[in-house]
Scaffold this motif. Structure first.
Motif, mmCIF file in Angstrom:
data_model
loop_
_atom_site.group_PDB
_atom_site.id
_atom_site.type_symbol
_atom_site.label_atom_id
_atom_site.label_comp_id
_atom_site.label_asym_id
_atom_site.label_seq_id
_atom_site.Cartn_x
_atom_site.Cartn_y
_atom_site.Cartn_z
ATOM 1 N N ALA A 155 -22.431 5.429 27.810
ATOM 2 C CA ALA A 155 -22.586 4.308 29.019
ATOM 3 C C ALA A 155 -21.936 2.968 28.805
ATOM 4 C CB ALA A 155 -24.044 4.141 29.242
ATOM 5 N N ILE A 156 -21.746 2.681 27.390
ATOM 6 C CA ILE A 156 -20.843 1.588 27.505
ATOM 7 C C ILE A 156 -19.521 1.703 27.574
ATOM 8 C CG2 ILE A 156 -20.247 -0.166 25.399
ATOM 9 C CD1 ILE A 156 -23.121 0.132 24.421
ATOM 10 N N ALA A 157 -18.952 2.691 26.984
ATOM 11 C CA ALA A 157 -17.505 2.938 27.221
ATOM 12 C C ALA A 157 -17.105 3.343 28.789
ATOM 13 C CB ALA A 157 -17.162 4.402 26.546
ATOM 14 N N ARG A 158 -18.046 3.729 29.653
ATOM 15 C CA ARG A 158 -18.095 3.774 30.942
ATOM 16 C C ARG A 158 -17.951 2.709 31.620
ATOM 17 N NH1 ARG A 158 -20.913 4.885 35.595
ATOM 18 N NH2 ARG A 158 -20.184 6.456 37.077
ATOM 19 N N TRP A 159 -18.761 1.601 31.256
ATOM 20 C CA TRP A 159 -19.074 0.331 31.702
ATOM 21 C C TRP A 159 -17.611 -0.374 31.610
ATOM 22 C CZ3 TRP A 159 -18.815 -4.463 29.914
ATOM 23 C CH2 TRP A 159 -19.017 -5.642 30.739
ATOM 24 N N ARG A 160 -17.317 -0.345 30.377
ATOM 25 C CA ARG A 160 -16.016 -0.974 30.029
ATOM 26 C C ARG A 160 -14.605 -0.603 30.781
ATOM 27 N NH1 ARG A 160 -17.327 -1.488 23.363
ATOM 28 N NH2 ARG A 160 -18.381 -3.726 23.753
ATOM 29 N N LEU A 161 -14.606 0.787 30.755
ATOM 30 C CA LEU A 161 -13.406 1.311 31.558
ATOM 31 C C LEU A 161 -13.666 0.914 33.175
ATOM 32 C CD1 LEU A 161 -11.046 3.038 32.054
ATOM 33 C CD2 LEU A 161 -12.271 5.228 32.132
ATOM 34 N N GLU A 182 -10.751 7.078 39.375
ATOM 35 C CA GLU A 182 -10.984 6.664 40.535
ATOM 36 C C GLU A 182 -12.393 6.704 41.187
ATOM 37 O OE1 GLU A 182 -6.858 7.477 42.463
ATOM 38 O OE2 GLU A 182 -8.729 6.461 43.066
ATOM 39 N N MET A 183 -13.393 7.359 40.641
ATOM 40 C CA MET A 183 -14.805 7.240 40.932
ATOM 41 C C MET A 183 -15.234 5.912 40.607
ATOM 42 S SD MET A 183 -16.124 11.273 40.092
ATOM 43 C CE MET A 183 -17.696 10.300 39.536
ATOM 44 N N LEU A 184 -14.859 5.386 39.262
ATOM 45 C CA LEU A 184 -15.345 4.384 38.697
ATOM 46 C C LEU A 184 -14.910 3.102 39.532
ATOM 47 C CD1 LEU A 184 -15.099 4.819 34.670
ATOM 48 C CD2 LEU A 184 -17.209 4.704 36.086
ATOM 49 N N LEU A 185 -13.706 3.510 39.698
ATOM 50 C CA LEU A 185 -12.944 2.076 40.595
ATOM 51 C C LEU A 185 -13.723 2.007 41.889
ATOM 52 C CD1 LEU A 185 -11.249 -0.294 41.183
ATOM 53 C CD2 LEU A 185 -9.471 1.194 41.656
ATOM 54 N N ALA A 186 -13.890 2.888 42.591
ATOM 55 C CA ALA A 186 -14.817 3.131 43.829
ATOM 56 C C ALA A 186 -16.283 2.468 43.708
ATOM 57 C CB ALA A 186 -14.817 4.435 44.364
ATOM 58 N N TYR A 235 -17.029 0.462 41.251
ATOM 59 C CA TYR A 235 -16.937 -1.120 41.008
ATOM 60 C C TYR A 235 -16.655 -1.596 42.630
ATOM 61 C CZ TYR A 235 -14.718 -5.418 39.470
ATOM 62 O OH TYR A 235 -14.730 -6.830 39.166
ATOM 63 N N ARG A 236 -15.826 -1.182 43.334
ATOM 64 C CA ARG A 236 -15.706 -1.943 44.872
ATOM 65 C C ARG A 236 -16.945 -1.702 45.426
ATOM 66 N NH1 ARG A 236 -9.782 0.460 46.219
ATOM 67 N NH2 ARG A 236 -10.212 -0.833 48.198
ATOM 68 N N ARG A 237 -17.688 -0.964 45.475
ATOM 69 C CA ARG A 237 -18.881 -0.854 46.154
ATOM 70 C C ARG A 237 -19.826 -1.987 45.652
ATOM 71 N NH1 ARG A 237 -18.101 4.620 45.847
ATOM 72 N NH2 ARG A 237 -19.764 5.059 44.142
ATOM 73 N N GLN A 267 -19.024 -4.674 44.109
ATOM 74 C CA GLN A 267 -18.592 -6.099 44.425
ATOM 75 C C GLN A 267 -18.900 -6.308 46.039
ATOM 76 O OE1 GLN A 267 -16.856 -8.601 42.444
ATOM 77 N NE2 GLN A 267 -17.444 -7.061 40.948
ATOM 78 N N GLN A 268 -18.812 -5.350 46.809
ATOM 79 C CA GLN A 268 -19.051 -5.361 48.322
ATOM 80 C C GLN A 268 -20.554 -5.900 48.556
ATOM 81 O OE1 GLN A 268 -17.639 -2.140 50.761
ATOM 82 N NE2 GLN A 268 -17.197 -3.305 52.097
ATOM 83 N N ALA A 269 -21.327 -4.954 47.801
ATOM 84 C CA ALA A 269 -22.712 -5.721 47.877
ATOM 85 C C ALA A 269 -23.122 -6.591 47.493
ATOM 86 C CB ALA A 269 -23.470 -4.282 46.940
ATOM 87 N N MET A 270 -22.499 -7.207 46.279
ATOM 88 C CA MET A 270 -22.604 -8.617 45.756
ATOM 89 C C MET A 270 -22.407 -9.610 46.876
ATOM 90 S SD MET A 270 -21.886 -8.134 41.727
ATOM 91 C CE MET A 270 -21.208 -9.663 41.683
ATOM 92 N N GLN A 271 -21.219 -9.414 47.438
ATOM 93 C CA GLN A 271 -20.738 -10.462 48.519
ATOM 94 C C GLN A 271 -21.736 -10.466 49.684
ATOM 95 O OE1 GLN A 271 -16.752 -9.054 48.894
ATOM 96 N NE2 GLN A 271 -16.129 -9.977 46.934
ATOM 97 N N GLN A 272 -22.326 -9.324 50.182
ATOM 98 C CA GLN A 272 -23.252 -9.339 51.227
ATOM 99 C C GLN A 272 -24.558 -9.946 50.979
ATOM 100 O OE1 GLN A 272 -23.035 -5.106 52.137
ATOM 101 N NE2 GLN A 272 -20.835 -5.435 53.193
ATOM 102 N N GLN A 273 -24.872 -10.078 49.533
ATOM 103 C CA GLN A 273 -26.239 -10.617 49.318
ATOM 104 C C GLN A 273 -26.301 -12.138 49.690
ATOM 105 O OE1 GLN A 273 -26.575 -9.904 44.860
ATOM 106 N NE2 GLN A 273 -27.187 -8.062 45.072
#
Ligand code: 9WO
Length: 265
Positions: A218-224, A249-253, A255-257, A259-265
């Motif tokens: 999980a740590i390696a996945r988070w770092r990538l 691709e999945m990890l970047l998608a 991440y972007r979701r 980030q979007q959710a954090m901006q809408q908070q």
């Protein structure tokens, strides 16, 4: 299986009016330890030692007028000739002269890896001062012009030191496993992930829980994911030159979701 053939020590000579600066600065940290271990060799050559006349002039006024002075070609030629002869005596199969100048080709990781891979070449780095170097010397003797950024500094020594550091650390045996792993992200075309150390919680900004979980996958996945996300946010140009795996691709998608959710908070 035969014992691995040790890589030849990298040989770098620097033409500089400030040899102590280059010798001292490369004596610290990764480059200093590598030099002590014989993984690379440095020689510096001061054009002033090769200049003629009582004043041992290394510069003169520019033809056409204008401010400042220009480095004379003759002392540089003599210093370069001596450096090349020393490299040949040291067993270098060839010599490649690099001029550090803002007008050069921007240095990137690919070129660093190419320079680091040449086992039998000697590199001569020309660190200019004043307003620059007589163009006839550059035209006749320089094999490659490299810029380390769109900046103008007071001399070519600091850019030369950056080139030396970047190349030496890529040589076999220089970095230990931890250091190699730490730099892998940029090596695979991404910016680095964020790093945390003690204390565990600093004000509102606690360490991400996954880093405290002990779950290495999980740590390696988070770092990538963080490396992909930061590259997308700060250096999208790096991503445009890089194919992403399905997982990336999945990890970047993801991440972007987030980030979007954090901006809408
Ligand atoms: C100065 C300069 C200014 C505008 C456009 C091109 C230029 N080239 C130089 C130049 O080569 N100057 C010499 C080396 C002498 C003055 C100090 N020098 C230098 C090298 N300043 N900045 C650099 C440098 C080298 C590599 N990457 C970035 C900056």
């Amino acid at each position: 299986m035969s014992a691995p053939i040790p890589a030849r020590a990298l040989r770098i000579d620097v033409l500089t009016l400030f040899p102590e600066l280059v010798e001292h600065a490369t004596g610290f940290g990764v480059t200093g330890r590598a030099r002590m271990r014989g993984l690379w060799q440095l020689e510096t050559w001061n054009p002033r030692e090769f200049a003629a006349g009582n004043y041992r002039a290394v510069d003169d006024r520019p033809y056409g007028g204008g401010p400042g002075m220009v480095m004379l070609g003759e002392p540089l030629r003599r210093a370069l000739e001596t450096a090349r002869a020393a490299q040949q005596r040291a067993g270098c199969a060839g010599s490649h002269t690099i001029y550090l100048t803002p007008a050069g080709v921007p240095l990137d990781h690919r070129r660093v890896m190419e320079l680091a891979a040449a086992d039998d070449m000697g590199y001569v780095l020309l660190a200019g001062r004043y307003e620059g170097v007589d163009e006839r010397f550059v035209r006749d003797e320089v094999d490659e012009e490299i810029a380390i950024g769109d900046v103008v500094v007071s001399g070519g020594e600091l850019p030369a030191l950056m080139l030396i550091d970047a190349v030496v650390r890529q040589r076999p045996g220089v970095l230990n496993d931890a250091e190699s792993a730490a730099q892998d992200s940029f090596a695979n075309g991404l910016l680095d992930c964020p790093h945390y150390t003690r204390p565990e919680s600093e004000g509102s900004d606690a360490v991400p829980a996954v880093l405290l979980s002990g779950d290495h996958a999980a740590i390696a996945r988070w770092r990538l994911k963080q490396a992909l996300g930061r590259t997308w946010q700060r250096r999208p140009d790096l991503l445009s030159n890089r194919l992403l795996s399905t997982e990336e691709e999945m990890l970047l998608a993801e991440y972007r979701r987030e980030q979007q959710a954090m901006q809408q908070q």
